[in-house]
Write an enzyme that holds these catalytic residues in place. Sequence first.
Site, PDB file in Angstrom:
ATOM      1  N   GLY B 105       0.807  -1.213   0.000  1.00  0.00           N
ATOM      2  CA  GLY B 105       0.000   0.000   0.000  1.00  0.00           C
ATOM      3  C   GLY B 105       0.841   1.264   0.000  1.00  0.00           C
ATOM      4  CE  LYS B 106       5.581   0.672  -3.711  1.00  0.00           C
ATOM      5  NZ  LYS B 106       4.842  -0.576  -3.945  1.00  0.00           N
TER       6      LYS B 106
END
EC number: 4.1.1.23
Lengths: 313, 313
Positions: B105-106
């Site tokens: 998901g960074k």
Amino acid sequence: MFIDRLIESIKEKNNPTVVGLDPKLEYVPAFIREKAFKEYGVTLKGAAQAILQFNKQLLDAVHDQIPAVKPQLAYYEMYGTEGMIAFDETCKYAKSKGLLVIADGKRNDIGTTAEAYSKAFLGETVLENEIKEKAFDVDALTVSPYLGVDGIKPFIDDCARHQKGIFVLVKTSNKSSGQLQDLVTQDCRSIYEIMASYVNEWGKNVKGQYGYSSVGAVVGATYPNQAKLLRSIMKHAYILVPGYGAQGGTARDCVNSFNPDGLGAIVNASRSVMCAYTSESWKDQYSPEGFADAARAEVIRMKEDLNNALAQR
Amino acid sequence: MFIDRLIESIKEKNNPTVVGLDPKLEYVPAFIREKAFKEYGVTLKGAAQAILQFNKQLLDAVHDQIPAVKPQLAYYEMYGTEGMIAFDETCKYAKSKGLLVIADGKRNDIGTTAEAYSKAFLGETVLENEIKEKAFDVDALTVSPYLGVDGIKPFIDDCARHQKGIFVLVKTSNKSSGQLQDLVTQDCRSIYEIMASYVNEWGKNVKGQYGYSSVGAVVGATYPNQAKLLRSIMKHAYILVPGYGAQGGTARDCVNSFNPDGLGAIVNASRSVMCAYTSESWKDQYSPEGFADAARAEVIRMKEDLNNALAQR
């Protein structure tokens, strides 16, 4: 152009403010929480529905005073899929009230994946042949620049194609923002200055009629000196300014992000509006049942605070 | 410790591979798409259900060969709330098959908001008094470091508290990653080197029994020379290596991210596994109906490719 719609709404409401919808459950008055938990159980759905009701009542009370809202995705994701449904409903309700919606997600990834994120928030998802749907329909999205331009370009393409906007993190409001952003490179420029130059460059093809670009930047109110410099580097970027109020930024600190034309920045307040009913300034006048009226009073106070600071500079 | 569970699973399956579940709808064979659209209409729900069925069949076919999967959130968010339900179901199904789940998901934000993201994926959400729920229950999350340590620390706290892991972006696999990450500061170090030093420091209190930390790093297979240097800076970080296969990284390129103990890295492949049935190598042997068997064949081929490269260095 997104940026023209934003500017026109700021002018119409004479208010360069965006209200952050970061609804921690503890911000929601007990009477709303209890009702939702009674209806849906003490579950993620109950919590998400409590937040949605809170947001809707807030939006009812403040929509005529502000141009935009900024729901922060983390505070919806923390309630799982039910939270995402509440996010979606919040965005739709805000739009139905004539507000622009800036989703604060700080999304970032390599090009093909950035495309998917852009479709999720700004563009359209192709289902089959010519059949398309909007996943989450917002007006703008915050994005993080660690991966460079090919992680940003898909969003810019959708800004042009679908009249949307982005705000790229440049200098964030938190204490440790300098750990990466203040590093100075061998050409004597800081990372935030270099990012600002990129933002200026990236935005040049999506400028609107007022000379501003739909590619904006995030610069925290807590760094007013850096804001002055960044304003001069990013001549055409609208600056989203977090950090006013609860994080310590003042209206005077925010002024540095504006241009002499009185435009160029939009200041965010989240907690100070959502929790106005519990604040020293308003708690004697408003009960928890009056939380939305307290939020409205705070929004009007903040508008005057910002407009006074802008007039006095 | 997350990292011990990961290492034990890598050893047990003799395979340092994570399969990326980035299911573009066009990767899903027509017979699955058509069935889902027939049942749910040509809608976001139909698309999300097609992806979920595709994922489940893939997981059935490969779960005994691999230690972990890495669903990329963007490819679920692009189908809206229905996509997030498919993400959640995919994670649950993968866990039921004994796989570790790394959500890609960074995520990144200021401290209080990073806390909310961490609760969403790694920790727990408090509903009322002692009542807590897990929003999305994964084993690890990728995070982006632009905001410095106070945007990372909430995740590290949950790594310790809930036996979870994170992988911090250091040097990403995309072409423009150097635009920020390769900038050289006045002490003659690049940004990616500096980030690597931070990762080493941030991870020192969540080390497991094999000497590795639950705070890992992302270093693309497309930058093998940088990987060598980064391996030496981050002695205790497990390195998540994207970029193998479709992005152009080879097994030899990946070897630089491993330590002499044969541990220290896990290599991701997404498209080459999901789309094995359409690839030059496998399309003559597998029909679209055999997509999961083709994926299994490709997973086994990749395992051997990596293990050979590790043996030959």
